[in-house]
Enzyme design. Structure first.
Site, PDB file in Angstrom:
ATOM      1  N   ARG A  75     -14.355  -8.307   0.006  1.00 35.23           N
ATOM      2  CA  ARG A  75     -13.543  -9.537   0.015  1.00 35.23           C
ATOM      3  C   ARG A  75     -14.002 -10.447   1.165  1.00 35.23           C
ATOM      4  NH1 ARG A  75      -7.433  -8.135   0.100  1.00 35.23           N
ATOM      5  NH2 ARG A  75      -7.833  -7.454  -2.034  1.00 35.23           N
ATOM      6  N   ARG A 144      -4.278 -11.285   7.246  1.00 33.44           N
ATOM      7  CA  ARG A 144      -5.275 -11.546   6.195  1.00 33.44           C
ATOM      8  C   ARG A 144      -5.622 -13.036   6.117  1.00 33.44           C
ATOM      9  NH1 ARG A 144      -5.023  -7.404   2.297  1.00 33.44           N
ATOM     10  NH2 ARG A 144      -4.578  -5.440   3.343  1.00 33.44           N
ATOM     11  N   LYS A 207      -0.539  -4.402   6.353  1.00 34.15           N
ATOM     12  CA  LYS A 207      -1.103  -5.748   6.190  1.00 34.15           C
ATOM     13  C   LYS A 207      -0.097  -6.826   6.601  1.00 34.15           C
ATOM     14  CE  LYS A 207      -1.676  -4.919   1.723  1.00 34.15           C
ATOM     15  NZ  LYS A 207      -1.836  -5.010   0.249  1.00 34.15           N
ATOM     16  N   LYS A 209       0.587 -11.242   6.181  1.00 35.52           N
ATOM     17  CA  LYS A 209       0.107 -12.422   5.446  1.00 35.52           C
ATOM     18  C   LYS A 209       0.797 -13.698   5.887  1.00 35.52           C
ATOM     19  CE  LYS A 209      -1.317  -9.666   1.575  1.00 35.52           C
ATOM     20  NZ  LYS A 209      -1.176  -9.346   0.145  1.00 35.52           N
ATOM     21  N   CYS A 428      -3.610 -10.391 -11.884  1.00 41.71           N
ATOM     22  CA  CYS A 428      -4.389  -9.683 -10.860  1.00 41.71           C
ATOM     23  C   CYS A 428      -5.596  -9.028 -11.524  1.00 41.71           C
ATOM     24  CB  CYS A 428      -3.518  -8.626 -10.190  1.00 41.71           C
ATOM     25  SG  CYS A 428      -3.202  -7.216 -11.270  1.00 41.71           S
ATOM     26  N   CYS A 434      -9.529  -1.793 -10.020  1.00 37.23           N
ATOM     27  CA  CYS A 434      -8.450  -1.462  -9.085  1.00 37.23           C
ATOM     28  C   CYS A 434      -7.986  -0.017  -9.264  1.00 37.23           C
ATOM     29  CB  CYS A 434      -7.272  -2.416  -9.276  1.00 37.23           C
ATOM     30  SG  CYS A 434      -5.935  -1.990  -8.149  1.00 37.23           S
ATOM     31  N   CYS A 473       0.211  -3.241 -11.870  1.00 31.36           N
ATOM     32  CA  CYS A 473       1.112  -2.274 -11.224  1.00 31.36           C
ATOM     33  C   CYS A 473       2.125  -3.056 -10.395  1.00 31.36           C
ATOM     34  CB  CYS A 473       0.298  -1.289 -10.363  1.00 31.36           C
ATOM     35  SG  CYS A 473      -0.054  -1.879  -8.703  1.00 31.36           S
ATOM     36  N   CYS A 477       0.128  -8.222  -6.781  1.00 35.52           N
ATOM     37  CA  CYS A 477      -0.983  -9.046  -6.286  1.00 35.52           C
ATOM     38  C   CYS A 477      -1.039 -10.450  -6.892  1.00 35.52           C
ATOM     39  CB  CYS A 477      -2.306  -8.317  -6.506  1.00 35.52           C
ATOM     40  SG  CYS A 477      -2.376  -6.770  -5.589  1.00 35.52           S
TER      41      CYS A 477
HETATM   42 FE1  SRM Z   1      -3.374  -6.974  -3.565  1.00 36.28          FE
HETATM   43  C1  SRM Z   1      -3.767  -3.684  -3.044  1.00 36.28           C
HETATM   44  C2  SRM Z   1      -6.242  -7.028  -5.234  1.00 36.28           C
HETATM   45  C3  SRM Z   1      -3.274 -10.316  -3.423  1.00 36.28           C
HETATM   46  C4  SRM Z   1      -0.037  -6.834  -2.692  1.00 36.28           C
HETATM   47  N1  SRM Z   1      -4.747  -5.562  -3.985  1.00 36.28           N
HETATM   48  C5  SRM Z   1      -4.723  -4.243  -3.614  1.00 36.28           C
HETATM   49  C6  SRM Z   1      -6.072  -3.567  -3.952  1.00 36.28           C
HETATM   50  C7  SRM Z   1      -6.964  -3.685  -2.755  1.00 36.28           C
HETATM   51  C8  SRM Z   1      -5.964  -2.134  -4.491  1.00 36.28           C
HETATM   52  C9  SRM Z   1      -6.076  -0.995  -3.522  1.00 36.28           C
HETATM   53  O1  SRM Z   1      -5.385  -0.980  -2.492  1.00 36.28           O
HETATM   54  O2  SRM Z   1      -6.857  -0.097  -3.822  1.00 36.28           O
HETATM   55  C10 SRM Z   1      -6.536  -4.505  -5.109  1.00 36.28           C
HETATM   56  C11 SRM Z   1      -8.039  -4.566  -5.352  1.00 36.28           C
HETATM   57  C12 SRM Z   1      -8.305  -4.813  -6.818  1.00 36.28           C
HETATM   58  C13 SRM Z   1      -9.719  -5.140  -7.140  1.00 36.28           C
HETATM   59  O3  SRM Z   1     -10.367  -4.343  -7.860  1.00 36.28           O
HETATM   60  O4  SRM Z   1     -10.195  -6.193  -6.737  1.00 36.28           O
HETATM   61  C14 SRM Z   1      -5.825  -5.784  -4.749  1.00 36.28           C
HETATM   62  N2  SRM Z   1      -4.589  -8.384  -4.091  1.00 36.28           N
HETATM   63  C15 SRM Z   1      -5.693  -8.218  -4.867  1.00 36.28           C
HETATM   64  C16 SRM Z   1      -6.257  -9.546  -5.331  1.00 36.28           C
HETATM   65  C17 SRM Z   1      -7.771  -9.568  -5.460  1.00 36.28           C
HETATM   66  C18 SRM Z   1      -5.581  -9.897  -6.669  1.00 36.28           C
HETATM   67  C19 SRM Z   1      -6.248 -11.013  -7.431  1.00 36.28           C
HETATM   68  O5  SRM Z   1      -6.492 -10.759  -8.600  1.00 36.28           O
HETATM   69  O6  SRM Z   1      -6.490 -12.086  -6.900  1.00 36.28           O
HETATM   70  C20 SRM Z   1      -5.671 -10.464  -4.240  1.00 36.28           C
HETATM   71  C21 SRM Z   1      -6.567 -10.595  -3.045  1.00 36.28           C
HETATM   72  C22 SRM Z   1      -5.971 -11.511  -2.027  1.00 36.28           C
HETATM   73  C23 SRM Z   1      -6.851 -11.825  -0.873  1.00 36.28           C
HETATM   74  O7  SRM Z   1      -7.784 -12.599  -1.057  1.00 36.28           O
HETATM   75  O8  SRM Z   1      -6.576 -11.340   0.227  1.00 36.28           O
HETATM   76  C24 SRM Z   1      -4.412  -9.697  -3.870  1.00 36.28           C
HETATM   77  N3  SRM Z   1      -1.948  -8.327  -3.043  1.00 36.28           N
HETATM   78  C25 SRM Z   1      -2.090  -9.686  -3.181  1.00 36.28           C
HETATM   79  C26 SRM Z   1      -0.817 -10.325  -3.077  1.00 36.28           C
HETATM   80  C27 SRM Z   1      -0.555 -11.805  -3.221  1.00 36.28           C
HETATM   81  C28 SRM Z   1      -0.658 -12.546  -1.918  1.00 36.28           C
HETATM   82  O9  SRM Z   1      -1.032 -11.965  -0.900  1.00 36.28           O
HETATM   83  O10 SRM Z   1      -0.372 -13.735  -1.923  1.00 36.28           O
HETATM   84  C29 SRM Z   1       0.119  -9.326  -2.871  1.00 36.28           C
HETATM   85  C30 SRM Z   1       1.655  -9.528  -2.791  1.00 36.28           C
HETATM   86  C31 SRM Z   1       2.099 -10.085  -1.499  1.00 36.28           C
HETATM   87  C32 SRM Z   1       2.376  -9.002  -0.520  1.00 36.28           C
HETATM   88  O11 SRM Z   1       1.437  -8.532   0.108  1.00 36.28           O
HETATM   89  O12 SRM Z   1       3.549  -8.593  -0.414  1.00 36.28           O
HETATM   90  C33 SRM Z   1      -0.604  -8.074  -2.849  1.00 36.28           C
HETATM   91  N4  SRM Z   1      -2.093  -5.495  -2.901  1.00 36.28           N
HETATM   92  C34 SRM Z   1      -0.759  -5.640  -2.671  1.00 36.28           C
HETATM   93  C35 SRM Z   1      -0.176  -4.359  -2.391  1.00 36.28           C
HETATM   94  C36 SRM Z   1       1.307  -4.068  -2.071  1.00 36.28           C
HETATM   95  C37 SRM Z   1       1.591  -4.232  -0.627  1.00 36.28           C
HETATM   96  C38 SRM Z   1       2.990  -3.823  -0.274  1.00 36.28           C
HETATM   97  O13 SRM Z   1       3.539  -4.353   0.678  1.00 36.28           O
HETATM   98  O14 SRM Z   1       3.556  -2.945  -0.911  1.00 36.28           O
HETATM   99  C39 SRM Z   1      -1.237  -3.416  -2.489  1.00 36.28           C
HETATM  100  C40 SRM Z   1      -1.147  -1.893  -2.279  1.00 36.28           C
HETATM  101  C41 SRM Z   1      -1.203  -1.508  -0.864  1.00 36.28           C
HETATM  102  O15 SRM Z   1      -1.401  -2.317   0.048  1.00 36.28           O
HETATM  103  O16 SRM Z   1      -1.041  -0.307  -0.638  1.00 36.28           O
HETATM  104  C42 SRM Z   1      -2.408  -4.166  -2.816  1.00 36.28           C
HETATM  105 FE1  SF4 Z   2      -4.297  -3.507  -8.488  1.00 39.81          FE
HETATM  106 FE2  SF4 Z   2      -1.682  -3.456  -8.701  1.00 39.81          FE
HETATM  107 FE3  SF4 Z   2      -2.835  -5.291  -7.198  1.00 39.81          FE
HETATM  108 FE4  SF4 Z   2      -3.047  -5.472  -9.783  1.00 39.81          FE
HETATM  109  S1  SF4 Z   2      -1.123  -5.574  -8.639  1.00 39.81           S
HETATM  110  S2  SF4 Z   2      -4.749  -5.677  -8.323  1.00 39.81           S
HETATM  111  S3  SF4 Z   2      -3.141  -3.365 -10.399  1.00 39.81           S
HETATM  112  S4  SF4 Z   2      -2.857  -3.154  -6.815  1.00 39.81           S
END
Ligand code: SRM
Ligand code: SF4
Length: 557
Positions: A75, A144, A207, A209, A428, A434, A473, A477
């Site tokens: 990323r 981030r 994390k 944000k 997402c 993922c 899930c 995201c």
């Molecule tokens: Fe996310 C984890 C993709 C924005 C909440 N997110 C992941 C991971 C890294 C999976 C992992 O931990 O193994 C995903 C990688 C998938 C892949 O194959 O690329 C992933 N998140 C993404 C992206 C690429 C989704 C997208 O399709 O655009 C976004 C990348 C953002 C960036 O450039 O930094 C992305 N993730 C978000 C957002 C939205 C936001 O930030 O505005 C959220 C919700 C906001 C928040 O954080 O509360 C988000 N991602 C999560 C979570 C849940 C965190 C939590 O507090 O519970 C995880 C799981 C974790 O961290 O354990 C996660």
């Molecule tokens: Fe992966 Fe769940 Fe985030 Fe979708 S919402 S990219 S399935 S961690």
């Protein structure tokens, strides 16, 4: 309140890592495997990359007794989403040389590469740095990518907000020299000691944000951020920012102690104080966040456990100025404004829909090639929006025709002709990369949107600005809990359905149906749309309508 007392294993890994070094160098040098040592898979996130495997291949490889098909997702941080044409070309070249020939635009205005193999990680990350972008803190328990409305030419306020985003981003970038040593071959000065004055040696519990929005647009979904700033203007000048804290999306199915939460607006600060506010909020979370349970470690839980009053007074004690009461503001929309826009200097900006945020060449639609050709002649910049779209920005009027011709030639113009529902929907990544995905999202959205569009057309409401979001899930995201309609993956082909968000990102939706398949989802939506088309009050949005009828939700099943 959490009752565990032992620190999580990740805390130990951070503590032992010598400011994020761990054994990453040794892991990279180990040619016997395509993976990293276990501890390094945690530390790698702070350097901006994740170990993954191709889940489409998993079962077949297991049957053939092969190890999973491992590769890495990288990323790239792009604060405020602004990249030069040269940077775009560099990202494009990396995507086609080292990754899977696609550029993923994320929901936080960043680039992602998928499918990079271990032996090419170093060349890839150093290549990203050569383009003056980087990957440090793109993932991991740190602040981030800082989000901000990317069209800075809209007004002086937009420009000032973008500068604030950059200031915060730089202020909160980790200090460790490990990143430069590992990826850029900088030598560690003998006897030198790293220091992380803001984070400390174990960084944050989880994390973190930050986003900045400029009303009336809430394009960065500020109520989903740990910390956010809402620009307040008076007579065209930026007065400062309202400060909001404690937003977050992630939850786990069946664990009610995990939940999405919208941020609370706690006061107003002048622009010169944004970095100070960010630093102090981060430090409170560093010292009081839960390090014993990663599912309970975000700022939203710290605030809910200790109370908003506690948080506000703790913050106030640490600030060098007084946080005064928040000022009035109003959000009216949050989607991207597609098409051409002219700025006050006569330059043009073209916002283009990128299907599911994936820039790629697919059949007649060769978006990757189109943007490559445009970047070669374009003297302006590329802007990534928080809705996974692109703005080709700073186009002289004399270049407009050329850009239009290139977009036409590569089939990108044709791609723009999608329904409003699809244009504004978010998905997402989910499968196949993922590791946490339980169901499809990115790959399923086109079909899902088509099916929902048919229902909308049947009810004559296809032009409603409806927000649809889907995730594989419950981690959230694509910020699904702020959508009017959201599907949250539960199992292959099965989702929980959430309805009733307000369309501008201030109200959480609610789960109305758990673990339903496409047929059930379409049937539920069909009944709602029929009712909405007949009974809505003037200008009422679908989310508001569902919200108003919430108590009767069960009747509609
Ligand atoms: Fe996310 C984890 C993709 C924005 C909440 N997110 C992941 C991971 C890294 C999976 C992992 O931990 O193994 C995903 C990688 C998938 C892949 O194959 O690329 C992933 N998140 C993404 C992206 C690429 C989704 C997208 O399709 O655009 C976004 C990348 C953002 C960036 O450039 O930094 C992305 N993730 C978000 C957002 C939205 C936001 O930030 O505005 C959220 C919700 C906001 C928040 O954080 O509360 C988000 N991602 C999560 C979570 C849940 C965190 C939590 O507090 O519970 C995880 C799981 C974790 O961290 O354990 C996660
Ligand atoms: Fe992966 Fe769940 Fe985030 Fe979708 S919402 S990219 S399935 S961690």
């Amino acid at each position: 309140m959490n009752e565990q007392t032992e620190l999580t294993p990740v805390e130990g890994i951070k503590q032992r890592s010598d400011f994020l070094r761990g054994t990453i160098v040794e892991s990279l040098a180990d040619n016997a495997t395509g993976t990293l040592a276990d501890d390094d898979t945690q530390l790698s996130k702070f350097h901006g990359f994740y170990q993954q495997d191709d889940r489409d291949q998993r079962a077949e490889r297991a049957r053939r007794k092969l190890e999973p098909d491992h590769s890495f997702m990288i990323r790239v941080r792009v604060p405020g989403g602004i990249a030069t044409a040269a940077q775009w070309l560099a990202m494009d070249s990396i995507a086609s040389t080292y990754a899977n020939n696609t550029l993923r635009l994320t929901t936080r205005q960043a680039f992602q590469f998928h499918g990079v193999i271990k032996r090419e990680l170093k060349t890839t990350i150093s290549g990203i740095n050569e383009s003056l972008l980087d990957t440090i803190a793109a993932c991991g328990d740190v602040n981030r990518n800082v989000m901000c409305t990317p069209l800075t030419e809209k007004s002086a306020i937009h420009q000032a907000a973008y500068l604030a985003a950059n200031t915060i981003s730089e202020h909160l970038t980790p200090n460790t020299s490990a990143y430069h040593e590992i990826w850029l071959d900088k030598k560690r000065v003998a006897d030198s000691r790293d220091d992380e004055p803001i984070y400390g040696p174990t960084y944050l519990p989880r994390k973190f944000k930050i986003g900045i929005a400029i009303p009336p647009s809430n394009d960065v979904d500020i109520f989903s951020q740990d910390l956010s700033f809402i620009a307040i203007e008076k007579d065209g000048d930026l007065l400062g920012f309202n400060v909001a804290v404690g937003g977050g999306m992630g939850m786990t199915h069946g664990e009610p102690e995990t939940y999405p939460r919208v941020a609370d607006v706690i006061g107003f600060c002048e622009t010169k104080y944004v970095a100070e506010v960010a630093e102090k909020v981060v430090k409170i979370q560093r010292d009081h966040g839960d390090r014993t349970n990663r599912k309970h470690a975000r700022l939203k839980y710290t605030i809910d456990d200790r109370g908003l009053d506690w948080f506000q007074s703790t913050l106030q004690e640490q600030l060098s100025f007084e946080l005064i009461p928040a000022k009035p503001y109003q959000f009216l929309f949050r989607g991207d404004e597609f098409g051409w826009q002219e700025d006050q200097h006569g330059d043009w900006h073209l916002t283009l829909f990128v299907p599911e945020g994936r820039v790629q060449d697919l059949g007649r639609h060769r978006m990757l090639s189109a943007f490559r050709q445009i970047a070669r002649v374009h003297t302006g910049t590329f802007r990534l929006t928080s809705n996974q779209n692109v703005i080709i920005s700073g186009i002289a009027s004399t270049q407009k025709q050329l850009i239009n011709r290139l977009l036409e030639y590569y089939g990108v113009t044709a791609l723009q002709a999608v329904s409003p529902l699809r244009q504004h929907a978010l998905a997402c990544v989910a499968l196949p990369t993922c590791g946490l995905a339980m169901a499809e999202a990115e790959r399923y959205l086109p079909e899902l949107a088509n099916n929902i569009d048919e229902l909308l057309i049947r009810n004559g409401i296809e032009n409603e600005p409806l927000s649809l979001r889907i995730t594989g899930c419950p981690n959230g995201c694509a910020r699904p809990y702020l959508a009017e309609i959201a599907l949250v993956g539960k199992a292959p082909g099965r989702y929980s359905l959430f309805l009733g968000g307000d369309g501008v990102g201030k109200r959480l939706n609610r789960m109305t149906h758990e673990n339903v398949d496409e047929g059930e989802i379409l049937s539920i939506l069909s009944q709602w749309f029929e009712k909405f088309a007949k009974e809505r009050i003037e200008n009422e949005s679908f989310g508001d309508f569902v919200h108003r009828h919430e108590l009767r939700l069960t009747e509609v099943q």
